[in-house]
Design a protein around this motif. Structure first.
Motif, mmCIF file in Angstrom:
data_model
loop_
_atom_site.group_PDB
_atom_site.id
_atom_site.type_symbol
_atom_site.label_atom_id
_atom_site.label_comp_id
_atom_site.label_asym_id
_atom_site.label_seq_id
_atom_site.Cartn_x
_atom_site.Cartn_y
_atom_site.Cartn_z
ATOM 1 N N GLN A 175 -0.113 -1.843 -5.123
ATOM 2 C CA GLN A 175 -1.098 -2.031 -4.365
ATOM 3 C C GLN A 175 -1.113 -1.912 -2.934
ATOM 4 O OE1 GLN A 175 -2.789 -6.042 -5.363
ATOM 5 N NE2 GLN A 175 -4.368 -5.028 -6.809
ATOM 6 N N ILE A 176 -0.112 -2.419 -1.996
ATOM 7 C CA ILE A 176 -0.003 -2.509 -0.727
ATOM 8 C C ILE A 176 0.374 -1.056 -0.268
ATOM 9 C CG2 ILE A 176 1.816 -3.093 1.100
ATOM 10 C CD1 ILE A 176 -0.162 -5.455 0.616
ATOM 11 N N ARG A 177 1.251 -0.443 -1.144
ATOM 12 C CA ARG A 177 1.371 1.151 -0.870
ATOM 13 C C ARG A 177 0.247 1.933 -0.922
ATOM 14 N NH1 ARG A 177 7.524 0.839 -3.569
ATOM 15 N NH2 ARG A 177 8.266 0.157 -1.677
ATOM 16 N N LYS A 178 -0.612 1.621 -1.749
ATOM 17 C CA LYS A 178 -1.713 2.537 -2.429
ATOM 18 C C LYS A 178 -2.848 2.318 -1.296
ATOM 19 C CE LYS A 178 -5.067 3.323 -6.314
ATOM 20 N NZ LYS A 178 -5.314 3.006 -7.579
ATOM 21 N N HIS A 179 -3.143 1.005 -1.083
ATOM 22 C CA HIS A 179 -4.605 0.866 -0.417
ATOM 23 C C HIS A 179 -4.345 0.841 1.175
ATOM 24 C CE1 HIS A 179 -6.979 -0.468 -3.761
ATOM 25 N NE2 HIS A 179 -5.933 -0.927 -4.057
ATOM 26 N N ARG A 181 -3.048 -0.864 3.892
ATOM 27 C CA ARG A 181 -3.800 -1.930 4.658
ATOM 28 C C ARG A 181 -3.439 -1.475 6.194
ATOM 29 N NH1 ARG A 181 -3.194 -8.113 3.198
ATOM 30 N NH2 ARG A 181 -5.243 -8.315 2.549
ATOM 31 N N LYS A 182 -4.309 -2.147 7.162
ATOM 32 C CA LYS A 182 -4.012 -1.836 8.452
ATOM 33 C C LYS A 182 -2.706 -2.727 8.840
ATOM 34 C CE LYS A 182 -7.490 -1.056 11.524
ATOM 35 N NZ LYS A 182 -7.152 0.336 11.928
ATOM 36 N N MET A 183 -2.853 -3.920 8.437
ATOM 37 C CA MET A 183 -1.583 -4.870 8.719
ATOM 38 C C MET A 183 -0.908 -5.213 7.850
ATOM 39 S SD MET A 183 -1.808 -5.867 12.185
ATOM 40 C CE MET A 183 -0.865 -7.402 11.953
ATOM 41 N N ASN A 184 -1.085 -4.501 6.580
ATOM 42 C CA ASN A 184 0.046 -4.950 5.363
ATOM 43 C C ASN A 184 -0.099 -6.466 4.945
ATOM 44 O OD1 ASN A 184 0.832 -2.022 5.001
ATOM 45 N ND2 ASN A 184 2.112 -2.380 6.810
ATOM 46 N N ILE A 185 1.054 -6.928 5.259
ATOM 47 C CA ILE A 185 1.311 -8.535 4.780
ATOM 48 C C ILE A 185 1.613 -9.259 6.054
ATOM 49 C CG2 ILE A 185 2.609 -10.325 3.505
ATOM 50 C CD1 ILE A 185 2.749 -8.715 1.123
ATOM 51 N N ALA A 236 -9.981 -5.563 9.777
ATOM 52 C CA ALA A 236 -10.156 -4.541 9.006
ATOM 53 C C ALA A 236 -9.908 -4.721 7.275
ATOM 54 C CB ALA A 236 -9.362 -3.314 9.397
ATOM 55 N N ASP A 237 -8.724 -5.566 7.336
ATOM 56 C CA ASP A 237 -8.328 -6.124 6.036
ATOM 57 C C ASP A 237 -8.881 -6.979 5.413
ATOM 58 O OD1 ASP A 237 -6.347 -4.156 6.486
ATOM 59 O OD2 ASP A 237 -4.783 -5.320 7.190
ATOM 60 N N ALA A 238 -10.231 -7.701 6.055
ATOM 61 C CA ALA A 238 -10.625 -8.755 5.141
ATOM 62 C C ALA A 238 -11.365 -8.314 4.048
ATOM 63 C CB ALA A 238 -11.854 -9.515 6.257
ATOM 64 N N THR A 239 -11.303 -9.443 2.830
ATOM 65 C CA THR A 239 -12.101 -9.071 1.701
ATOM 66 C C THR A 239 -11.753 -7.953 0.926
ATOM 67 O OG1 THR A 239 -13.556 -10.414 2.898
ATOM 68 C CG2 THR A 239 -14.048 -10.172 0.611
ATOM 69 N N ASP A 240 -10.227 -7.337 1.103
ATOM 70 C CA ASP A 240 -10.170 -6.274 0.335
ATOM 71 C C ASP A 240 -9.519 -6.402 -1.174
ATOM 72 O OD1 ASP A 240 -7.561 -6.974 0.816
ATOM 73 O OD2 ASP A 240 -6.761 -5.427 1.749
#
Length: 435
Positions: A175-179, A181-185, A236-240
């Motif tokens: 999921q992390i690689r696919k989506h 995210r701007k800040m990852n984890i 940018a990553d909120a509620t994703d």
């Protein structure tokens, strides 16, 4: 006296009134018979390790007073445990209900044991941090058993709650690689678990061996704080997808813990725009069946380094008003450095203001009583009465003393133009002297 129950939840379900339940009911101005069903159902948690004998217990739940947690602990760059203990004592004096020891350097056990033997606040830890430090081995050499043994060690040391990042799995890697995210984890513990899975090819040990961990928590009455590894680290990553999918898994894990009489809190965001906070709280309450929600902030903007105690207090007030039960404080040093003693104070006061404002808004019993007393003291120009009501009386006193007025019944802002003074005199039929 020998305990005939395993956890506070077990006791409540069996109708046993524990000393901790009695204490919390008294603090919350509730009857014991009102509190017991909330503990039994998991809507209130009372983190109270049976070995933490100096604990002054607190209840955590959306219908109780909103509680404050303070993060402390040494790092490689700031490793003075005496300074950390000074922060602990200051935090307790300022009204923090919980201390989390997030130490990531040196011999951590003596400080952790000092906390559970001397500190009356709830003590929390994140065992995955301590695993690398405890074994003094690189992350990829640790085994699932190593991680679980550190959970057991912390339980035996008397900690009241442990944050466990159980909600991410190998599916999260994709999921992390696919989506993108701007800040990852941005969760420190979450990133360690993610990295361990990537390097070893194995499943998250906190998820795979969750039942074994629950057995440890039940034995010592340790509350599980289900960590949000995928909390948003920027707006940018909120509620994703990553955040919500993890939350769904945390709901499943909550149910499994309750089946073993283990108390649960669920951790939440993170950086969230103001207009999304209420929805985040409601989604958590539904998915996690009313389990207490423990939030970091939320921070409502990304551009205020040095002032993030304010961005977090804004978000915390909105979150608590909409059902969050536990606020993790944020200090001016957030994103910048390990907080010093003054940072800790500012973070606690900001969080306490947010919590108290929310408690008034949601009608918590007795929450507004102190505000009404402050109103009476201000009407009477009773300065000592105002200090008695103030969250931080020493700061209030010092500001007034630094800019002291000519006349004691006013302040240096208005002087004899003081509205309160003029109204008191007018209503008493007295002459109002201005010049």
């Amino acid at each position: 006296m020998e305990r005939n129950y395993s956890t506070q939840m077990d006791a409540a379900r069996r109708g046993i009134v524990t000393p901790e339940i009695e204490t919390v009911a008294r603090k919350e101005k509730m009857r014991v018979d009102e509190l017991m069903p909330l503990v039994a159902s998991g809507k209130v948690a009372i983190p109270a390790n049976r070995l933490h004998t100096c604990l002054n217990p607190e209840g955590i739940g959306s219908m109780l007073r909103t509680k404050i947690n303070v993060n402390l602990g040494v790092s490689r760059d700031c490793k003075d445990y005496d300074i950390e203990m000074k922060k602990v004592l200051s935090a307790v004096d300022l009204g923090a209900e919980a201390i989390m020891d997030l130490s990531s350097h040196g011999d951590t056990q003596p400080f952790r044991r000092k906390l559970t033997s001397e500190c009356p606040a709830m003590i929390g830890t994140v065992p995955v941090y301590d695993s690398v430090i405890h074994y003094q081995r690189d992350l990829d050499t640790l085994t699932a058993k190593d991680f679980i043994d550190v959970v057991r060690l912390h339980a035996m040391d008397g900690v009241d709650f442990v944050t466990l990042h159980c909600g991410i799995t190998r599916k999260t890697i994709d999921q992390i690689r696919k989506h993108k995210r701007k800040m990852n984890i941005v969760s420190r513990g979450g990133s360690l678990v993610f990295a361990w899975m990537c390097m070893t090819g194995e499943e998250n040990p906190f998820y795979e061996y969750y039942d074994e961990i629950l057995d440890i928590c039940r034995e010592y009455d340790v509350t599980v704080s289900l960590g949000d590894a995928c909390r948003p680290g920027c707006l940018a990553d909120a509620t994703d997808v990553c955040q919500i999918e993890e939350l769904v898994r945390l709901g499943e894990l909550t149910k499994r813990a309750w089946e073993k009489d283990v108390q649960v809190m669920v951790e939440g965001p993170g950086h969230v725009p103001m207009d999304q906070i209420a929805a985040n709280m409601k989604v958590q309450q539904t998915i996690c069946m009313g389990a207490p929600f423990y939030v970091l902030g939320p921070l409502v903007t990304d551009i205020a380094p040095g002032y993030d105690h304010i961005t977090a207090a804004i978000g915390g007030a909105i979150a608590a008003m909409n059902g969050a039960a536990f606020l993790c404080y944020v200090t001016p040093a957030e994103h910048l450095a390990l907080p010093n003693v003054d940072d800790v104070k500012q973070g606690i006061i900001a969080s306490r203001i947010a919590a108290h404002a929310a408690d008034i808004a949601k009608g918590v019993r007795g929450a507004r009583d102190i505000d009404d007393k402050m109103g009476d003291a201000r009407r009477a120009l009773d300065w000592d009465g105002q200090w008695a009501c103030a969250l931080d009386p020493e700061t209030a006193k010092s500001i007034r003393a630094d800019r002291s007025p000519e006349h004691d019944d006013t302040c240096s802002m208005c002087g004899k133009f003081c509205a309160v003074r003029s109204m008191n005199k007018a209503l008493n039929g007295e002459h109002i002297d201005i010049l």
